[in-house]
Design an enzyme around this catalytic site. Sequence first.
Site, mmCIF file in Angstrom:
data_model
loop_
_atom_site.group_PDB
_atom_site.id
_atom_site.type_symbol
_atom_site.label_atom_id
_atom_site.label_comp_id
_atom_site.label_asym_id
_atom_site.label_seq_id
_atom_site.Cartn_x
_atom_site.Cartn_y
_atom_site.Cartn_z
ATOM 1 N N ASN A 115 1.441 1.838 9.322
ATOM 2 C CA ASN A 115 -0.023 1.825 9.176
ATOM 3 C C ASN A 115 -0.641 0.873 10.190
ATOM 4 O O ASN A 115 0.061 0.245 10.969
ATOM 5 C CB ASN A 115 -0.409 1.456 7.738
ATOM 6 N N ASP A 128 3.531 2.596 0.652
ATOM 7 C CA ASP A 128 3.797 2.965 -0.740
ATOM 8 C C ASP A 128 5.028 3.872 -0.868
ATOM 9 O O ASP A 128 5.660 3.891 -1.906
ATOM 10 C CB ASP A 128 2.568 3.682 -1.326
ATOM 11 N N ASP A 144 7.123 -2.081 -5.514
ATOM 12 C CA ASP A 144 5.909 -2.868 -5.294
ATOM 13 C C ASP A 144 6.360 -4.323 -5.137
ATOM 14 O O ASP A 144 6.807 -4.954 -6.092
ATOM 15 C CB ASP A 144 4.957 -2.704 -6.486
HETATM 16 O O1 C5P Z 1 -1.553 -1.119 -4.814
HETATM 17 P P1 C5P Z 1 -2.057 -1.607 -3.505
HETATM 18 O O2 C5P Z 1 -1.209 -1.212 -2.341
HETATM 19 O O3 C5P Z 1 -3.500 -1.370 -3.240
HETATM 20 O O4 C5P Z 1 -1.971 -3.201 -3.668
HETATM 21 C C1 C5P Z 1 -2.201 -4.060 -2.631
HETATM 22 C C2 C5P Z 1 -1.473 -5.349 -2.879
HETATM 23 O O5 C5P Z 1 -0.145 -5.097 -3.320
HETATM 24 C C3 C5P Z 1 -1.303 -6.151 -1.594
HETATM 25 O O6 C5P Z 1 -1.282 -7.517 -1.937
HETATM 26 C C4 C5P Z 1 0.039 -5.658 -1.063
HETATM 27 O O7 C5P Z 1 0.627 -6.626 -0.213
HETATM 28 C C5 C5P Z 1 0.811 -5.469 -2.360
HETATM 29 N N1 C5P Z 1 1.809 -4.377 -2.317
HETATM 30 C C6 C5P Z 1 3.155 -4.693 -2.381
HETATM 31 N N2 C5P Z 1 4.095 -3.691 -2.392
HETATM 32 C C7 C5P Z 1 3.718 -2.398 -2.379
HETATM 33 C C8 C5P Z 1 2.355 -2.048 -2.315
HETATM 34 C C9 C5P Z 1 1.422 -3.074 -2.282
HETATM 35 O O8 C5P Z 1 3.493 -5.879 -2.387
HETATM 36 N N3 C5P Z 1 4.647 -1.452 -2.385
#
Ligand code: C5P
Length: 405
Positions: A214, A285, A314
């Site tokens: 990204n 993701d 995550d």
């Molecule tokens: O769910 P989303 O991607 O919007 O969440 C963003 C937050 O979660 C950020 O702090 C990002 O660094 C963290 N994140 C993570 N691992 C993932 C997806 C997001 O640590 N797989």
Amino acid sequence: MTSLNDKKILLGITGGIAAYKSIELVRLLKKAGAHVQVVLTKGALAFVTPMTLQAVSGLPVRTSLLDPEAEAGMGHIELAKWADVILIAPASADFMARQTTGMADDLLTTLCLATESPVIIAPAMNQAMWKHPATQSNLKTLLERGVHTIGPESGAQACGDIGYGRMSEPLDIYNYIDDFLSTSSDPLPLAGQHWAITAGPTMEAIDPVRFISNHSSGKMGYALASAAATLGAKVTLISGPVSLNTPEKTTKVDVLSAIDMLEACRAISEKSPIDVFIGAAAVADFRIQEVATQKMKKQNGTNEMQLNLVKNPDVIASVVSESMAKFVVGFAAETQNVIAYAKDKLAKKGLDLIVANDVSRKDIGFNQDQNEVTIVGKDITWSPNKADKTKLADLLVNFIIQHNR
Ligand code: C5P
């Protein structure tokens, strides 16, 4: 012996019910060998008496800028120079407002303007007054100017409300000042803390030459790492591939995929417990279910190609669920309903704070030098003005310091 021995502390007490706790604070400071000069504002006189504070501090209490007798002893400029540190406990909403505007209409505000020593405030007020945008904006300005804060704490208040606004306990303020003065002559507030910060994109391999990634530039995470290191933290930067210089006084661990990032976090927290974790990385993701070991070839006779994706772990939610850090801050890049989605993520991932921004805007966020964010906690929402990421990083780090007590 504590670092307070022989230190000169100017204790300003402003008008609030918490003023009674400052009597105990003076007693603790005196017991540790500090010289304590108490200054009471007009408001404070309604809650505590000069006589009581003179008895515990052993010095005549100063209450007025225009007292010829007191000024003849030590003038206010001399007093401002005398202090190794100015501590204002409790600092009322009104006092913070007057300090913010730079007023010098009484002795304490004048001393705050005239001193070159560090100023520490221990705010205390009703929870609604603390949350009010005016107070939060004053706090922001004071933090930007280098004023240090301790508290307020959350809990039951004298007025019957519950929330943030209680002055920190005298012993906590005492310990804070002791640490503050012991770090160095110019103490750094994050000395002794370990901060781990993820930054940049992750790169999920498709085959040996291709990947999914990204547009994250890593600028925000790197700016945060630099800000925390400047304030004395030991900083580990867990970085996806970016083209930025490693900030001074930080240790960088390079990672590619989300799985690498999670493993790096586990290894780092095992080696050195993490006080504050900030997830500023844009973690992919999904990853490719099976990475091809050889370069994938075009298939003759078809214009399509299927890639099977599976969900990545995550990282930040694992940091929380595996208790890798004491205080966890996430980021939420959204294109609509920014605050509502951020609040949802705060709860779902079990974070202490989340920094939300609107990535549909072209002037901020991804790959830009500026950002405009809203910091959302369980009981607090704060939107600093749009600013350079470096400036915003300083604000965020100070905000985290403020809320990580
Ligand atoms: O769910 P989303 O991607 O919007 O969440 C963003 C937050 O979660 C950020 O702090 C990002 O660094 C963290 N994140 C993570 N691992 C993932 C997806 C997001 O640590 N797989």
